[in-house]
Design a protein around this motif. Structure first.
Motif: not given
Length: 248
Positions: A52-56, A79-85
């Motif tokens: 997923c990378g950064t979750g776009r 990357f997962l931290e950014e996706a969850a933000r």
């Protein structure tokens, strides 16, 4: 990330992509068109965004299908931290390798993966992920394809960087061999590559004085220069697919 650069360390690659919005060419309009092709999803659908990378994409799916459980999967915790933000509660993250999914057999309604399947190889990834798909479930997976007869320069580059690369017809046959029916193919527009490469090039400039980043930066610059010189010879194709054949 677009290709596995064997000459650069993973630490260098992760640093190169740190805080970039796009980790591979991506286009919201094209992603939404692919998602519309598989909607409506079943009530309380389970969705995996693999690599997923950064979750776009995961955030887009969660916004469009608010009652779905969307699980964003990646091996890189930042990357997962950014996706969850700022993500809705229906979106969860999972630190896991794409070749070792922990989901039960036939438990997922939609597999999504943009710019990541090349890590396993397109057909190998589909064969592996198909296990968790319910009969009739969909998959939307992007793959790098030749769009027209390539120049010798492009062919030589990708023969080294991604030797499995083929055209759309060949990729479709690989999907079918993996037990998936291809419903539609969508080519990412050239603006998706420009939107990806401009920030990446700026990051290369910012890190150019660091000798530990030399291999990653030179690989990125070579890839960017190739795209600009051979624009339109290759591109990412989003394949919208459905599992229709019995389990193997």
């Amino acid at each position: 990330m677009c290709v596995p650069w064997q000459i650069a360390t993973m630490d260098a690659l992760f640093r190169l992509y740190d805080r970039l919005a796009l980790l591979a060419p991506g286009d919201d309009e094209t992603s939404r068109a692919a998602l519309r092709r598989v909607m409506p999803l079943p009530p309380r659908a389970r969705v995996l965004d693999i690599g997923c990378g950064t979750g776009r994409s995961a955030r887009m799916i969660a916004a469009e299908q608010p009652d779905a459980e969307v699980i964003a999967i990646d091996v890189h915790p930042p990357f997962l931290e950014e996706a969850a933000r700022g993500a809705p509660p229906s979106l969860r993250t999972r630190n896991e390798s794409m070749d070792a999914l922990s989901d039960p057999d036939e438990s997922v309604d939609l597999i999504w993966s943009e710019g990541a399947a090349y890590v396993m190889g397109f057909e190998a990834a589909l064969r592996s992920w198909r296990r968790v798909m319910r009969p009739g479930a969909h998959a939307v997976v992007s793959e790098l394809c030749w769009l027209r007869a390539p120049s010798e320069t492009a062919r030589a580059f990708w023969a080294e960087a991604y030797p499995d690369m083929t055209n759309v017809e060949g990729t479709t046959r690989r999907a079918q061999s993996a037990g998936l029916e291809v419903i539609e193919t969508l080519v990412l527009p050239e603006r998706a590559w420009d939107a990806y490469y401009a920030p990446l090039e700026a990051r290369c400039d910012a890190l150019a004085s660091d000798p530990t980043m030399h291999a990653a930066i030179e690989s990125a610059r070579r890839e960017i220069a190739l795209w600009r010189a051979t624009r339109g010879e290759y591109g990412y194709v989003m394949l919208v697919m459905r599992r229709v054949s019995p389990s193997r």
